[in-house]
Design an enzyme around this catalytic site. Structure first.
Site, PDB file in Angstrom:
ATOM      1  N   GLU A 149      13.949 -42.794 143.953  1.00  0.00           N
ATOM      2  CA  GLU A 149      12.817 -43.275 143.139  1.00  0.00           C
ATOM      3  C   GLU A 149      12.634 -44.791 143.164  1.00  0.00           C
ATOM      4  O   GLU A 149      12.526 -45.433 142.117  1.00  0.00           O
ATOM      5  CB  GLU A 149      12.957 -42.757 141.702  1.00  0.00           C
ATOM      6  CG  GLU A 149      13.011 -41.239 141.648  1.00  0.00           C
ATOM      7  CD  GLU A 149      13.306 -40.671 140.260  1.00  0.00           C
ATOM      8  OE1 GLU A 149      13.347 -41.442 139.291  1.00  0.00           O
ATOM      9  OE2 GLU A 149      13.507 -39.451 140.163  1.00  0.00           O
ATOM     10  N   ASN A 190      14.820 -40.219 148.380  1.00  0.00           N
ATOM     11  CA  ASN A 190      14.386 -39.125 147.498  1.00  0.00           C
ATOM     12  C   ASN A 190      13.419 -39.655 146.436  1.00  0.00           C
ATOM     13  O   ASN A 190      13.687 -40.680 145.807  1.00  0.00           O
ATOM     14  CB  ASN A 190      15.648 -38.559 146.809  1.00  0.00           C
ATOM     15  CG  ASN A 190      15.416 -37.271 146.056  1.00  0.00           C
ATOM     16  OD1 ASN A 190      14.869 -36.312 146.606  1.00  0.00           O
ATOM     17  ND2 ASN A 190      15.827 -37.228 144.790  1.00  0.00           N
ATOM     18  N   HIS A 226       8.491 -31.986 141.107  1.00  0.00           N
ATOM     19  CA  HIS A 226       8.402 -31.657 139.680  1.00  0.00           C
ATOM     20  C   HIS A 226       6.917 -31.494 139.368  1.00  0.00           C
ATOM     21  O   HIS A 226       6.193 -32.484 139.193  1.00  0.00           O
ATOM     22  CB  HIS A 226       8.984 -32.790 138.826  1.00  0.00           C
ATOM     23  CG  HIS A 226      10.465 -32.952 138.978  1.00  0.00           C
ATOM     24  ND1 HIS A 226      11.359 -31.992 138.568  1.00  0.00           N
ATOM     25  CD2 HIS A 226      11.207 -33.959 139.484  1.00  0.00           C
ATOM     26  CE1 HIS A 226      12.598 -32.398 138.818  1.00  0.00           C
ATOM     27  NE2 HIS A 226      12.532 -33.593 139.380  1.00  0.00           N
ATOM     28  N   GLU A 256      14.081 -30.986 143.977  1.00  0.00           N
ATOM     29  CA  GLU A 256      14.232 -30.843 142.520  1.00  0.00           C
ATOM     30  C   GLU A 256      13.103 -29.988 141.940  1.00  0.00           C
ATOM     31  O   GLU A 256      12.529 -30.329 140.891  1.00  0.00           O
ATOM     32  CB  GLU A 256      14.209 -32.230 141.851  1.00  0.00           C
ATOM     33  CG  GLU A 256      15.237 -33.195 142.406  1.00  0.00           C
ATOM     34  CD  GLU A 256      15.299 -34.530 141.661  1.00  0.00           C
ATOM     35  OE1 GLU A 256      14.698 -34.658 140.574  1.00  0.00           O
ATOM     36  OE2 GLU A 256      15.971 -35.439 142.182  1.00  0.00           O
ATOM     37  N   ASP A 258      10.543 -27.797 140.054  1.00  0.00           N
ATOM     38  CA  ASP A 258      10.237 -27.003 138.856  1.00  0.00           C
ATOM     39  C   ASP A 258       8.737 -27.093 138.614  1.00  0.00           C
ATOM     40  O   ASP A 258       8.071 -28.010 139.117  1.00  0.00           O
ATOM     41  CB  ASP A 258      11.064 -27.378 137.612  1.00  0.00           C
ATOM     42  CG  ASP A 258      11.187 -28.861 137.336  1.00  0.00           C
ATOM     43  OD1 ASP A 258      10.232 -29.603 137.616  1.00  0.00           O
ATOM     44  OD2 ASP A 258      12.235 -29.281 136.810  1.00  0.00           O
TER      45      ASP A 258
HETATM   46  O1  9MR Z   1      18.370 -33.460 135.150  1.00  0.00           O
HETATM   47  C1  9MR Z   1      18.763 -34.773 134.843  1.00  0.00           C
HETATM   48  C2  9MR Z   1      18.864 -34.923 133.344  1.00  0.00           C
HETATM   49  O2  9MR Z   1      19.885 -34.096 132.825  1.00  0.00           O
HETATM   50  C3  9MR Z   1      19.133 -36.363 133.003  1.00  0.00           C
HETATM   51  O3  9MR Z   1      19.137 -36.542 131.611  1.00  0.00           O
HETATM   52  C4  9MR Z   1      18.068 -37.226 133.633  1.00  0.00           C
HETATM   53  C5  9MR Z   1      18.304 -38.675 133.332  1.00  0.00           C
HETATM   54  O4  9MR Z   1      17.240 -39.426 133.708  1.00  0.00           O
HETATM   55  O5  9MR Z   1      18.083 -37.029 135.041  1.00  0.00           O
HETATM   56  C6  9MR Z   1      17.727 -35.747 135.372  1.00  0.00           C
HETATM   57  O6  9MR Z   1      17.593 -35.594 136.766  1.00  0.00           O
HETATM   58  C7  9MR Z   1      16.611 -36.412 137.386  1.00  0.00           C
HETATM   59  C8  9MR Z   1      17.058 -36.649 138.804  1.00  0.00           C
HETATM   60  O7  9MR Z   1      18.343 -37.199 138.814  1.00  0.00           O
HETATM   61  C9  9MR Z   1      16.089 -37.549 139.560  1.00  0.00           C
HETATM   62  N1  9MR Z   1      14.736 -37.072 139.475  1.00  0.00           N
HETATM   63  C10 9MR Z   1      14.251 -36.726 138.149  1.00  0.00           C
HETATM   64  C11 9MR Z   1      15.229 -35.752 137.471  1.00  0.00           C
HETATM   65  C12 9MR Z   1      14.676 -35.324 136.119  1.00  0.00           C
HETATM   66  O8  9MR Z   1      14.629 -36.427 135.255  1.00  0.00           O
END
Ligand code: 9MR
Length: 397
Positions: A149, A190, A226, A256, A258
């Site tokens: 990101e 990513n 997402h 990722e 959903d």
């Molecule tokens: O699923 C992850 C969640 O449990 C954490 O709290 C969050 C913190 O920002 O990160 C989530 O995973 C993220 C991933 O690492 C990168 N892309 C977005 C995902 C959803 O926020």
């Protein structure tokens, strides 16, 4: 050609009936279908039973436990316990591990985010972190999300501590350090909102091109996917966008996935979600060089969505009671599996490998997708899924 494709598809469907998602994905020539997981939910035995079901999941991503705040909570003190739990589970199950992630603007410990750094000192910290973490997991990761990101929605660089202090050079520094620490893992960029043609997708392609121009190893791009019900781009647009990445000579994966909706979920939205999951996975099948699909946890029970997007949820293919939703059948049927055989939650045996058929069908489908890619279709821009602007909104801890 059409007759051949139909005959092959009928043969395939017969052979992958009863297959799980991963088994069916393999029959379509993908390397894996997988899911994210996280350490707290591993105490739920019903959850773990399904996570261990290798007919459905041939790949696992640790959702949090390889991130910087967990792996180097204080400077020079590395902690791999939590990440190792997930890595060991994947190894015991024979599931591929996607390792996630090395550099991000979130989940950075206080010693990094509130330190006073110069370009030189922060670059050294970055290299040291990556070298240690990648060496620790050497040989265990199918791929690493090296940089996560880095971009804003308009394609400019996100004003993270990395960019502010080091400039865009932090990206090559990260990829070079990862390549030196484990030459055999695939190195990925990513991001989200790069799943359709946009300034941000172009900027992600430029990251790849700039690394390649300097001969720095970059193997893949992860498109997070997402999405929100009703805003998922059509399959042909998703496929055409994937091809704009694979044209650069890198592989791609949905990392990722959903598809959230307003809660409580309605039957109509669950049906739309079924189609949209099918479109996402189908677009990967359509594109040579799309290696796999990972959902961002398989059950609504442990999804990150409700705590981040108020009033939204139900984003995963399994519901909060670990029961399969229509989305499961939507994915399975684009993978050539039999939807009617999928209602049971029990594990089923992998089908006989059908790689020759699968290759032929995948190539035929890919050819068709290229032919159908008209400029008019390409110009249809999907409404962009909302993503929180404020980075804090991502944190649901
Ligand atoms: O699923 C992850 C969640 O449990 C954490 O709290 C969050 C913190 O920002 O990160 C989530 O995973 C993220 C991933 O690492 C990168 N892309 C977005 C995902 C959803 O926020």
């Amino acid at each position: 050609m059409q007759i051949l494709k139909t005959a092959l598809a009928v043969g395939l469907t017969a052979q992958v009936a009863n297959a799980g998602l991963h088994a069916a994905a393999k029959s379509k020539n993908l390397l894996y279908f997988g899911t994210a997981t996280d350490n707290p939910e591993l105490s739920n035995s019903a959850y773990v039973t399904q996570l261990n079901n290798t007919a459905d999941f041939g790949q696992i991503t640790p959702g949090n436990s390889q991130k910087w705040d967990t792996t180097e909570p204080s400077q020079g003190q590395f902690s791999y316990e939590k990440g190792d739990v997930v890595a060991d589970l994947a190894e015991a199950n024979g599931q591929k591990l996607r390792c996630h992630n090395l550099v991000w603007h979130q989940q950075v410990p206080g010693w990094v985010s509130s330190g006073s750094w110069t370009n030189e000192t922060l670059s050294a910290v970055l290299k040291n972190h990556i070298t240690n973490v990648v060496k620790h997991y050497k040989g265990k990761c199918y791929a690493w999300d090296v940089v996560n990101e880095a971009l804003n929605d308009d394609g400019s660089f996100r004003d993270s501590i990395w960019y502010k202090t080091i400039g865009e050079e932090y990206i090559p520094i990260a990829f070079e350090a990862a390549a030196a620490a484990d030459p055999d893992t695939k190195l990925y960029y990513n991001d989200y909102s790069i799943e359709w043609s946009s300034d941000k997708a172009t900027a992600a392609q430029n990251i790849v091109k700039n690394l390649q121009a300097r001969n720095i190893k970059v193997d893949g791009v992860g498109l997070q996917a997402h999405f929100t019900v009703g805003q998922t781009p059509p399959r042909k647009d998703l496929a055409s966008n994937l091809k704009s990445f694979t044209a650069l000579g890198v592989e791609v994966a949905y990392t990722e996935v959903d598809v959230r909706m307003k809660t409580p979920a309605t039957e109509a939205n669950l049906q739309k979600q079924k189609t949209e999951f099918g479109d996402i996975v189908g677009s990967c099948v359509d594109v040579e060089g799309c290696v796999g699909v990972t959902i961002w946890d398989y059950t609504d029970k442990y999804s990150w969505v409700p705590s981040t997007f108020e009033g939204y949820g139900a984003a995963c293919p399994w519901d909060e009671d670990l029961q399969k939703k229509p989305a499961y059948d939507g994915i399975l049927s684009v993978l050539g599996g039999s939807a009617s055989s999928s209602s049971s939650a029990s594990a089923t045996a992998a089908p006989t490998p059908v790689s020759t058929f699968a290759t032929a069908v995948k190539q035929a489908t890919t050819t068709q997708a290229v032919v159908s890619e008209t400029p008019a279709q390409k110009s249809v821009e999907p409404e962009q899924p909302e993503q929180p602007e404020d980075e804090d909104e991502f944190c649901d801890a």
